[in-house]
Design an enzyme around this catalytic site. Structure first.
Site, short mmCIF file in Angstrom:
data_model
loop_
_atom_site.label_atom_id
_atom_site.label_comp_id
_atom_site.label_asym_id
_atom_site.label_seq_id
_atom_site.Cartn_x
_atom_site.Cartn_y
_atom_site.Cartn_z
N HIS A 251 1.04 -1.39 -0.40
CA HIS A 251 -0.10 0.21 0.24
C HIS A 251 0.78 1.63 -0.37
O HIS A 251 0.75 2.36 -0.84
CB HIS A 251 -0.80 0.37 0.83
CG HIS A 251 -1.97 1.31 0.50
ND1 HIS A 251 -2.92 1.19 -0.26
CD2 HIS A 251 -2.22 2.18 0.61
CE1 HIS A 251 -3.62 2.63 0.08
NE2 HIS A 251 -2.89 3.34 0.49
N TYR A 255 1.04 5.66 -2.26
CA TYR A 255 1.39 6.63 -2.01
C TYR A 255 2.91 7.26 -2.80
O TYR A 255 3.88 8.66 -3.09
CB TYR A 255 1.72 7.25 -1.09
CG TYR A 255 0.27 7.09 -0.09
CD1 TYR A 255 -0.54 7.54 -0.37
CD2 TYR A 255 -0.13 6.25 0.10
CE1 TYR A 255 -1.88 7.55 -0.33
CE2 TYR A 255 -1.19 6.00 0.67
CZ TYR A 255 -2.46 6.44 0.57
OH TYR A 255 -3.39 6.16 0.58
N HIS A 402 -10.33 1.28 -10.55
CA HIS A 402 -9.70 2.06 -9.78
C HIS A 402 -8.50 2.30 -9.56
O HIS A 402 -8.61 3.45 -10.39
CB HIS A 402 -10.23 1.09 -7.72
CG HIS A 402 -9.12 2.07 -7.16
ND1 HIS A 402 -9.97 3.31 -6.78
CD2 HIS A 402 -8.26 1.36 -6.51
CE1 HIS A 402 -8.53 3.91 -5.79
NE2 HIS A 402 -7.60 2.98 -5.50
N PHE A 403 -7.52 1.44 -9.73
CA PHE A 403 -5.98 2.24 -10.01
C PHE A 403 -5.48 3.14 -11.52
O PHE A 403 -4.57 3.14 -11.51
CB PHE A 403 -4.70 1.62 -9.16
CG PHE A 403 -4.98 -0.35 -9.54
CD1 PHE A 403 -3.84 -0.27 -10.92
CD2 PHE A 403 -5.54 -1.28 -9.07
CE1 PHE A 403 -4.57 -1.59 -11.90
CE2 PHE A 403 -4.94 -2.39 -10.17
CZ PHE A 403 -4.40 -2.75 -11.45
N HIS A 404 -6.18 2.26 -12.36
CA HIS A 404 -6.30 3.14 -13.87
C HIS A 404 -6.38 4.33 -13.17
O HIS A 404 -5.78 5.41 -14.27
CB HIS A 404 -6.24 2.41 -14.70
CG HIS A 404 -5.97 1.65 -14.94
ND1 HIS A 404 -5.66 -0.08 -14.90
CD2 HIS A 404 -5.13 1.16 -16.04
CE1 HIS A 404 -4.77 -0.86 -15.09
NE2 HIS A 404 -4.47 0.29 -15.95
N ARG A 465 -10.98 -9.48 -12.07
CA ARG A 465 -9.81 -9.24 -12.46
C ARG A 465 -8.71 -10.00 -13.58
O ARG A 465 -8.74 -11.13 -13.17
CB ARG A 465 -8.59 -7.73 -11.79
CG ARG A 465 -8.53 -8.33 -10.50
CD ARG A 465 -8.72 -8.00 -9.23
NE ARG A 465 -6.60 -6.96 -9.77
CZ ARG A 465 -6.21 -6.87 -8.54
NH1 ARG A 465 -6.25 -6.75 -7.71
NH2 ARG A 465 -4.61 -6.17 -8.82
N ARG A 466 -7.45 -9.99 -13.54
CA ARG A 466 -6.59 -10.53 -13.68
C ARG A 466 -6.40 -11.85 -14.44
O ARG A 466 -6.30 -12.83 -14.32
CB ARG A 466 -5.38 -11.09 -12.35
CG ARG A 466 -5.78 -9.84 -12.02
CD ARG A 466 -4.47 -10.42 -10.26
NE ARG A 466 -3.28 -9.56 -10.25
CZ ARG A 466 -2.69 -9.86 -9.12
NH1 ARG A 466 -2.43 -10.19 -8.29
NH2 ARG A 466 -1.31 -8.95 -8.73
#
Lengths: 582, 171
Positions: A251, A255, A402-404, A465-466
């Site tokens: 995680h 950041y 989300h993370f794209h 996913r994946r």
């Protein structure tokens, strides 16, 4: 449209430095730091190019639009390459570039030793090349390498030792880079006792301290478990322990991708908007919160894991929710700084000021569009963070959706946009193909809008996913909103636009790299104006980085001490799972 | 240190929202009784899961009280046992506890379109308890990458009318 902010820049902070910097670029003042920045960015953009090309292969394969490039078994080598090259190498080589620039610029001095800087760069580069070699070996039958373990490399899936050794070397390189910047800071401190830490340097210090804490988890995982396992020195590992060590790092690395973007939004974007930063002290508070809260949240990636007591998931959830605070503060400060800039440029009205912003300046447009996407990504992240509602979307296509938006746009698009502004300064060359650069952020924005909204909705329908082929014989997905066909097409079209966006960016960078030096003005103004509210009216304790570091460590011990102890107490290798493939 | 009035308001509003979010999750756990997957399933030997009292031969078992069932599912490359070659069958109007483990690598166990969604980690047993009110058919899918045949790892779960559920189906 080329550089409207130049002529309209208000007199108030049209300082001598601004005029001087038109003639004297960063590369002329600090040639050694500029060189390291250039090298880092070169590797970063190379990783971006390869990763983006792998991305379009996946987007078309998954959606069954075109499956002629790879087999479904090879999809996972491609996916591993996409994840590792973009999430680790594109982002973090960019970080080492911009932090080298930021250290030198904000301290007004070169890094202490050009040779040492080159050492960490070369160590990172050789690690990255080793890891990439192991991954792409999986696509070539004759080469006995493979690393089809994806970006998370969950044991007991196992990769070739080269994959882990490369990661370890690369990681040590990042540690040395941090040491280089911290050493530069100490030299500056000796010459400037009692002065407030310059804002950019403060951001670099807090980010790197967070990184030292966070990478401890993955370093232990790779060096003590996965590398020995792949070399045959140990016969088994505890999959839950290695997962936990991964997410200890997994995680905060988020950041580490995001902080270069925040660094740019706080220190460069206000100026690109035609104004200046709203509040320096609050920027410091935000980075302190990230240092403190980034690591003790890893269990929110393990909400669905057996073997982790619910109470520790709850602690991670609470910390995660409080981690929203620095991002909310950032949203305020960044938008307020942009509004201030727009009003300086003559903008008026409640929302009318938006029209006065320099949307034709690619550096500004990219940062602003990335910020808008980040707001959307933040809200889908709140769903992920909600411990119970997470069960609906855990490991579905919602998560990459989300993370794209976060790393794939907030970080990536900001990095590209800032490069349009920074690259001329570290090369002394005028940005080439300016028209392409002006369009590029919008191509990315539209592509991501299409791809990401469809991924979120497909995830709500339960699409995992994946996976190479999310089409199953046993059942049909029941979408809540829209149809499966429409989502597949949006993902394919969006993914293609994103690859086009990446290629456009790389063209501009390659064109600029190959251009001749000293022809024409740089078209960028490197002067960064002082914030409206400066550091002098904030408490000095903000600059007590040691104190914040200690608090961060204490919180990590509370969040992780007992769970890791209980996993290790029955033997660090128990329950003992042997590796696959053998 | 000067903080603008609007910024203070924004800060307070953001904090209130954060507290609200934590409150909803707390309510879900305490009020609505939503149980997370946790460590109650216990541990097993990944290479011989049934040797431990925490795991049984894969299949459907009668639970501790009438209307309760325990379903033991083994996930392995690239099958759910039971689930892939034969559907998992449970009666409607029942409370079912799934006990899921993996005997090779990490897998996912997702009942498509529901919030039954857990990891299958070698050495650990995940337990999820749910209520099935109506007869229905659900897909099972592995949602964690588990090797080159990952995309083939799926199955089905049939919730049948109680009258059609035969006690001989129970182990």
């Amino acid at each position: 449209m080329a550089h409207p902010h130049k002529s309209e820049q208000p007199q108030a902070y049209e300082s001598d430095t601004a005029q001087l910097s038109d003639r004297l670029a960063f590369v002329d003042k600090f040639p050694s730091a500029a060189r390291i920045t250039r090298l880092s960015m070169g590797v970063s953009f190379t990783a971006l190019t390869i990763g983006a090309l792998l991305g379009i292969v996946q987007a078309l394969h998954r959606t069954n639009v075109f499956r002629g490039v790879i087999s479904s078994a090879d999809y996972y080598s491609v996916l591993t390459g996409h994840g590792v090259l973009l999430a680790l190498f594109f982002t973090i080589f960019f970080l080492t570039g911009i932090f080298t620039w930021g250290t030198s610029r904000s301290l007004g001095r070169e890094l202490p030793s050009p040779r040492f800087s080159l050492v960490w760069f070369l160590l990172m580069l050789s690690g990255a090349v080793m890891t990439a070699t192991a991954i792409f070996g999986g696509l070539v039958g004759q080469i006995p390498f493979s690393a089809d373990v994806l970006y998370t490399f969950y044991a007991p899936l196992q990769a070739h030792p080269l994959f882990y050794a490369g990661l370890a070397a690369w990681l040590v390189g990042t540690w040395l880079a941090g040491a280089d910047w911290i050493r530069a800071y100490y030299h500056w401190r000796q010459d400037n006792p009692g002065e407030r830490i310059p804002l950019q340097m403060f951001m670099i210090l807090t980010t790197m301290l967070m990184w030292y804490i966070a990478t401890l988890g993955v370093a232990v995982e790779v060096v003590f478990f996965l590398l020995p396992l792949s070399l045959g020195l140990i016969e088994s590992v505890d999959p839950l322990l290695t997962r936990t060590l991964f997410w200890f790092f997994g995680h905060p690395v988020v950041y580490f991708w995001l902080m270069p973007a925040y660094f740019a939004w706080y220190t460069v974007l206000p100026k690109l908007s035609g104004g200046r930063l709203f509040s320096d002290p609050l920027a410091r508070v935000v980075f302190i919160l990230f240092l403190i809260l980034s690591t003790p949240v890893g269990f929110h990636h393990q909400y669905a894991d057996p073997g982790v007591p619910e109470g520790f998931k709850f602690i991670a959830m609470t910390n995660t929710m409080f981690l929203l605070l620095p991002s909310f503060l950032t949203a305020f400060t960044v938008v307020a700084s942009m509004e201030y800039g727009a009003r300086q440029r003559g903008g008026t009205g409640y929302l009318g000021w938006l029209k006065a912003l320099p949307w034709g300046n690619p550096a500004f447009a990219g940062c602003a569009l990335a910020g808008i996407m980040f707001a959307a990504g933040g809200f889908s992240g709140i769903i992920n963070a909600g411990m119970n509602i997470n069960s609906l979307i855990h490991n579905t296509l919602w998560v990459p959706g989300h993370f794209h938006l976060t790393v794939g746009t907030a970080s990536a698009l900001t990095m590209m946009a800032i490069s349009y502004w920074l690259y001329p300064q570290i090369t002394g060359k005028r940005l080439q193909f300016y028209g392409i650069a002006q369009v590029q952020p919008y191509v990315w924005f539209i592509g991501m809008g299409l791809m990401s909204n469809a991924m979120h909705r497909a995830g709500l329908a339960g699409v995992p996913r994946r996976t190479a082929e999310p089409q199953y014989q046993q059942f049909d997905f029941m979408p809540v909103l829209g149809s499966m066909l429409e989502m597949r097409l949006q993902i394919a079209i969006g993914g293609s636009l994103l690859t086009l966006g990446a290629v456009m960016f790389v063209l501009v960078m390659a064109g600029t790299w190959l251009a001749e030096r000293g022809r024409g003005r740089l078209r960028v103004d490197s002067h960064l104006p002082e914030p409206i509210s400066g550091p002098s009216d904030s408490p000095r304790v903000l600059d007590n980085v040691r104190l914040w570091f200690v608090i961060a460590v204490v919180l990590v011990v509370i969040a992780y001490g007992f769970p890791i102890y209980s996993m290790v107490a029955d033997g660090a290798l128990n329950p003992a799972a042997p590796p696959f493939p053998v | 240190m000067h903080v603008h009035r609007f910024e203070r308001l924004w800060l307070v509003a953001a904090l209130a929202m954060i507290v609200l979010f934590i409150g909803t999750v707390t309510y879900g756990a305490v009020g609505a009784g939503y149980g997370m997957v946790d460590d109650t399933g216990g541990q097993v030997d990944p290479t011989d899961a049934t040797a431990s009292e925490n795991f049984r031969e894969p299949g459907v078992y009668n639970g501790s009280e009438p209307g309760h069932y325990d379903v033991y599912i083994e996930a392995k490359q690239f099958l759910f046992v039971p689930g892939t070659s034969d559907p998992v069958r449970v009666p409607a109007n029942s409370t079912v506890t799934f006990h899921v483990t993996s005997t090779d690598v990490v897998h996912g166990f997702e009942v498509v379109g529901t919030n039954i969604n857990t990891m299958a980690v070698p050495g650990q047993v995940a337990t999820v308890t749910v209520e099935f009110d109506e007869p229905d058919e659900y897909g099972l899918v592995c949602n964690e990458y588990c090797g080159s045949g990952h995309h083939t790892m799926a199955g089905s779960l049939h919730v049948v009318p109680a009258a059609q559920f035969n006690q001989t189906e129970v182990n």
